[in-house]
Design a protein around this motif. Structure first.
Motif, PDB file in Angstrom:
ATOM      1  N   ARG A   1       0.833  -1.213   0.000  1.00 62.19           N
ATOM      2  CA  ARG A   1       0.000   0.000   0.000  1.00 62.19           C
ATOM      3  C   ARG A   1       0.862   1.254   0.000  1.00 62.19           C
ATOM      4  NH1 ARG A   1      -3.872  -3.462   2.928  1.00 62.19           N
ATOM      5  NH2 ARG A   1      -5.632  -3.611   1.457  1.00 62.19           N
ATOM      6  N   PHE A   2       1.993   1.213   0.677  1.00 67.13           N
ATOM      7  CA  PHE A   2       2.900   2.365   0.634  1.00 67.13           C
ATOM      8  C   PHE A   2       3.392   2.601  -0.787  1.00 67.13           C
ATOM      9  CE2 PHE A   2       7.011   4.436   0.782  1.00 67.13           C
ATOM     10  CZ  PHE A   2       6.749   5.523   1.608  1.00 67.13           C
ATOM     11  N   GLU A   3       3.612   1.517  -1.521  1.00 72.29           N
ATOM     12  CA  GLU A   3       4.080   1.634  -2.908  1.00 72.29           C
ATOM     13  C   GLU A   3       2.957   1.995  -3.872  1.00 72.29           C
ATOM     14  OE1 GLU A   3       7.710  -1.668  -2.745  1.00 72.29           O
ATOM     15  OE2 GLU A   3       5.720  -2.257  -3.440  1.00 72.29           O
ATOM     16  N   GLY A   4       1.704   1.935  -3.405  1.00 64.63           N
ATOM     17  CA  GLY A   4       0.582   2.211  -4.284  1.00 64.63           C
ATOM     18  C   GLY A   4       0.093   0.993  -5.042  1.00 64.63           C
ATOM     19  N   MET A   5       0.465  -0.208  -4.607  1.00 60.60           N
ATOM     20  CA  MET A   5       0.103  -1.434  -5.330  1.00 60.60           C
ATOM     21  C   MET A   5      -1.001  -2.153  -4.544  1.00 60.60           C
ATOM     22  SD  MET A   5       3.837  -2.620  -6.738  1.00 60.60           S
ATOM     23  CE  MET A   5       3.144  -3.474  -8.153  1.00 60.60           C
ATOM     24  N   GLU A   6      -2.250  -1.653  -4.695  1.00 61.29           N
ATOM     25  CA  GLU A   6      -3.379  -2.142  -3.913  1.00 61.29           C
ATOM     26  C   GLU A   6      -3.696  -3.600  -4.222  1.00 61.29           C
ATOM     27  OE1 GLU A   6      -6.352  -2.207  -1.093  1.00 61.29           O
ATOM     28  OE2 GLU A   6      -4.741  -0.743  -1.411  1.00 61.29           O
ATOM     29  N   GLY A   7      -3.523  -3.992  -5.489  1.00 65.02           N
ATOM     30  CA  GLY A   7      -3.791  -5.385  -5.842  1.00 65.02           C
ATOM     31  C   GLY A   7      -2.890  -6.346  -5.087  1.00 65.02           C
ATOM     32  N   HIS A   8      -1.618  -5.989  -4.972  1.00 63.85           N
ATOM     33  CA  HIS A   8      -0.693  -6.812  -4.203  1.00 63.85           C
ATOM     34  C   HIS A   8      -1.159  -6.907  -2.746  1.00 63.85           C
ATOM     35  CE1 HIS A   8       1.961  -6.434  -7.627  1.00 63.85           C
ATOM     36  NE2 HIS A   8       2.938  -7.087  -7.022  1.00 63.85           N
TER      37      HIS A   8
END
Length: 434
Positions: free
Chosen positions: A412-419
């Motif tokens: 989530r910090f990276e902006g990768m919600e799917g992950h």
């Protein structure tokens, strides 16, 4: 990074060389590869007729190999077998040094690595001006020791060879375990292995030395298949102090210069007397060789040979690290110091008793090595090139809550919600009460 402490003196300096890419070569090889991929075996056969003047069978039969082996003198067979055993034993020692691994990183989090051989390897065995028995041993033996199930070999056909490929090379390829052999050279030989022509399994990796067309074909195919390295002309450097014999040093330089007019050789020394005497002897020794070796060695020495005079052994080592030669030969006192200090070379030869030719032919270490300074970042051909080091992991409910939470947080910090959600759903499904 090597930091030079001072500028050395050049007793002999190489002629300036262009660093421009050979666009014409790239264009030619790319065009021929495209034709071969589209036209397959028919195009390869046409190229064999037009470029190699070869009308014989491309796929060399077992019966033809039997006959070729029978024609090889027993003394040569014995010598080849002795050298091949050294190469196989060294390759096996390399393989034995590698291990599959399993480790429990946290309770319930287990990770590991496996070593999986590629399924098919293609070995190019040069056969133009020289018949490279040694290249057959270095490539096929190493692939087989690594565990590759299917190893193909191609070699340029020669008009004086009954089966197309010289008898001694065919004997060597059988001894080393090649599964199929083609009388096919150049770009068409590389393409046959890469594309799986003439009944070959399409190669996962292409290895072995060749001319500029072979090297460029491998470079252009890299990515679709693996390659051992992008190879240029062979090169060799001798580090020598006042204890060295100038005759031995000069012959070691000229012995490598005979590879071809584009093969650079260097002497790096802190002895002015040795430098001057080697400069005097080298052209004399080159002129003692038979043709075409004489012309090749003389052209390489005259155009690309260098003698570099340094202040001390540390400066000598810095020059060697800067050049990063394919072959690095130390003929100087305190060999242990040099072995520990030197950092950039394809293969190291310690002491005047050794010579690069030993490694080239029979000592056991591999002679397919990085050229043109590539030894700064890579080593030579070994069992490692034919093995894939792959990793795996397993997770149980002891490790899952923390692992999933950390993964979701970083995602989530990276902006990768799917992950993040692939971690969340595992918390819900497999650890709902934690």
């Amino acid at each position: 990074m090597t930091v030079l402490t001072s500028a050395p003196d050049f007793i002999k300096r190489a002629a300036a060389r262009s660093e421009d890419a050979d666009r014409a070569l790239t264009s030619t090889v790319a065009k021929l590869l495209a034709e071969l991929e589209a036209g397959g075996e028919a195009v390869a056969q046409r190229m064999a007729r037009e470029l190699d003047r070869f009308e014989g069978e491309i796929v060399i039969s077992e019966a033809a190999i039997d006959a070729a082996c029978a024609r090889v003198p027993q003394k040569l067979k014995d010598d080849i077998a002795w050298a091949q055993e050294n190469i196989a034993r060294f390759a096996q020692a390399q393989r034995d040094s590698l291990h599959e691994t399993e480790v429990e990183l946290r309770p319930g989090l287990i990770a590991g690595q496996r070593l999986i051989p590629v399924q098919a390897a293609g070995c190019y065995v040069p056969g133009g001006r020289y018949s490279h028995i040694a290249s057959a041993m270095m490539t096929v033996t190493t692939a087989k020791v690594a565990g590759v199930p299917h190893v193909a070999a191609v070699s340029p056909p020669r008009p004086d060879a009954p089966a197309g490929v010289p008898d001694a090379i065919l004997y060597t390829l059988r001894l080393c375990g090649a599964d199929r052999v083609l009388a096919l050279g150049g770009i068409q030989g590389v393409a046959a292995m890469a594309f799986g022509l003439f009944g070959l399994a399409a190669s996962d990796i292409l290895v072995g030395p060749g001319n500029q067309y072979v090297a460029e074909a491998k470079r252009l195919l890299y990515g679709r298949v693996g390659i051992d390295m992008v190879a240029g002309p062979t090169d060799s450097l001798v580090l020598a102090d006042h204890t060295a014999d100038p005759r031995v040093v000069a012959w070691d330089l000229i012995g490598q210069a005979e590879h071809g007019a584009n093969s650079p050789v260097w002497l790096v020394t802190d002895s002015p007397d040795l430098a001057r005497e080697v400069a005097r002897l080298a052209p004399i020794f080159a002129d003692e060789l038979p043709e075409p070796n004489r012309s090749a060695a003389r052209a390489a020495w005259d155009g690309l040979g260098e003698i570099i005079l340094c202040a001390d052994r540390e400066e000598m080592a810095q020059q060697a690290d800067r050049i990063a030669p394919e072959h690095l030969h130390v003929q100087a006192a305190d060999l242990d110091w040099w072995k520990a200090r030197l950092r950039a070379y394809g293969s190291l030869f310690l002491g005047a008793e050794s010579t690069v030719a030993f490694g080239d032919k029979a000592a056991g270490t591999n002679h397919v090595l990085p050229t043109s300074g590539a030894a700064r970042y890579t080593g030579g051909l070994s069992v490692h090139k034919f093995l894939k080091t792959v990793t795996w992991q397993r997770v149980d409910d002891r490790a899952l809550p923390r692992l999933a939470a950390v993964t979701a947080s970083i995602s989530r910090f990276e902006g990768m919600e799917g992950h993040a959600r692939t971690a969340d759903i595992r918390l819900e499904k497999f650890a709902p009460l934690r």
